[in-house]
Design a protein around this motif. Structure first.
Motif, short mmCIF file in Angstrom:
data_model
loop_
_atom_site.label_atom_id
_atom_site.label_comp_id
_atom_site.label_asym_id
_atom_site.label_seq_id
_atom_site.Cartn_x
_atom_site.Cartn_y
_atom_site.Cartn_z
N HIS A 292 12.48 -11.25 11.25
CA HIS A 292 11.23 -10.44 11.32
C HIS A 292 11.13 -9.21 10.38
CE1 HIS A 292 7.49 -8.18 13.02
NE2 HIS A 292 7.04 -9.45 12.66
N ILE A 293 10.31 -9.01 9.66
CA ILE A 293 10.38 -7.64 8.86
C ILE A 293 9.01 -7.03 9.07
CG2 ILE A 293 10.76 -6.83 6.62
CD1 ILE A 293 12.07 -9.57 5.75
N THR A 294 8.96 -5.65 9.34
CA THR A 294 7.77 -5.10 9.32
C THR A 294 8.07 -3.74 8.21
OG1 THR A 294 7.59 -5.33 11.78
CG2 THR A 294 6.61 -3.56 10.79
N VAL A 295 7.15 -3.71 7.45
CA VAL A 295 7.14 -2.59 6.18
C VAL A 295 5.74 -1.89 6.44
CG1 VAL A 295 7.04 -2.21 3.81
CG2 VAL A 295 8.16 -4.19 4.88
N THR A 296 6.17 -0.54 6.74
CA THR A 296 4.95 0.41 6.67
C THR A 296 5.16 1.62 5.68
OG1 THR A 296 5.04 0.59 9.13
CG2 THR A 296 3.89 2.27 8.17
N ALA A 297 4.13 1.75 5.00
CA ALA A 297 4.39 2.59 3.43
C ALA A 297 3.27 3.69 3.57
CB ALA A 297 4.49 1.81 2.42
N GLY A 298 3.57 4.65 2.88
CA GLY A 298 2.37 5.80 2.45
C GLY A 298 2.72 6.31 1.04
N GLY A 299 1.86 7.32 0.64
CA GLY A 299 2.35 8.12 -0.40
C GLY A 299 1.30 7.75 -1.70
N LYS A 300 1.53 8.19 -2.88
CA LYS A 300 0.52 7.90 -3.98
C LYS A 300 1.32 7.52 -5.13
CE LYS A 300 -3.49 9.19 -1.99
NZ LYS A 300 -4.97 8.66 -2.28
N VAL A 301 0.74 6.51 -5.95
CA VAL A 301 1.25 6.50 -7.17
C VAL A 301 0.10 6.25 -8.32
CG1 VAL A 301 3.27 5.20 -6.40
CG2 VAL A 301 1.60 3.78 -7.09
N CYS A 302 0.48 6.66 -9.53
CA CYS A 302 -0.45 6.30 -10.39
C CYS A 302 0.30 5.28 -11.59
CB CYS A 302 -0.92 7.53 -11.47
SG CYS A 302 -2.16 7.09 -12.59
N VAL A 303 -0.27 4.25 -12.01
CA VAL A 303 0.20 3.26 -13.00
C VAL A 303 -0.41 3.46 -14.33
CG1 VAL A 303 0.58 1.59 -11.07
CG2 VAL A 303 -1.58 1.73 -12.33
N ASP A 304 -0.77 4.89 -14.71
CA ASP A 304 -1.37 5.10 -16.02
C ASP A 304 -1.40 6.44 -16.26
OD1 ASP A 304 -2.68 5.04 -18.59
OD2 ASP A 304 -4.49 4.63 -17.77
#
Length: 182
Positions: free
Chosen positions: A18-30
């Motif tokens: 069982h995999i639990t992923v929690t994420a945050g932050g910001k990206v810009c793809v351009d």
């Protein structure tokens, strides 16, 4: 993790875990559109400095160019592909350079710029072992291997330059993974 292509996590998983992923932050793809906006803003500022005779280095000067931006100038400074969190862009509001590229995304049905995970080995995960992680995801490993992460962006099928469309991405996501063994 940075949005510049697949990255190994160093986290092994076994089929059935069982995999639990929690994420945050910001990206810009351009990143290019960010640069264009900065150039445009500087152009507007310089124009308004000239028009209004704003003194840049005068400590008594209280005016700044942004006070004079027109409604149209302000609107032109809004990014069409802005910074985004791990859930990515809504498919309804995202404005890709070419709408036809949508089918070339890593997971075409999921939000652009969002966090994608996959299970691979020494090589990047195959398309069959990918899942959209986003800000939070609970899933069961469908095979054994190592967790990898990237963002949902255009895939280029040239083996000499697979990450071509990741070259203009910037920012980062932090990712927390909890693996409960089967």
């Amino acid at each position: 993790m940075t949005p510049e292509g697949w990255q190994q996590s160093g986290i092994p998983v076994t089929e059935g875990d069982h995999i639990t992923v929690t994420a945050g932050g910001k990206v810009c793809v351009d990143m290019h559109s960010i640069w264009e906006n900065v150039e445009r803003r500087l152009h507007y500022e310089n124009e308004w400095v000239e028009k209004e005779k704003i003194r840049r280095d005068d400590p008594e000067e209280t005016r700044v160019p942004k006070q004079f931006f027109t409604k149209e100038e302000r609107a032109s400074l809004i990014l069409t592909r802005p910074w985004v969190g791990p859930n990515g862009f809504s498919l309804d509001s995202y404005k890709p350079s070419f709408r036809s590229r949508r089918e070339h995304y890593l997971i075409p049905s999921e939000p652009a710029g969002g966090l994608v995970a996959g299970i691979g080995g020494k090589n990047v995960p195959s398309s069959g072992s990918l899942f959209f992680a986003g800000q939070h995801n609970d899933s069961i490993a469908d095979k054994s291997g190592e967790l990898w992460f990237t963002v949902n962006d255009v895939q280029f099928d040239d083996p000499t330059n697979r990450e071509l469309f990741y070259d203009d991405n910037i920012g980062s996501f932090w990712v927390k993974v909890i693996v409960k063994r089967k």
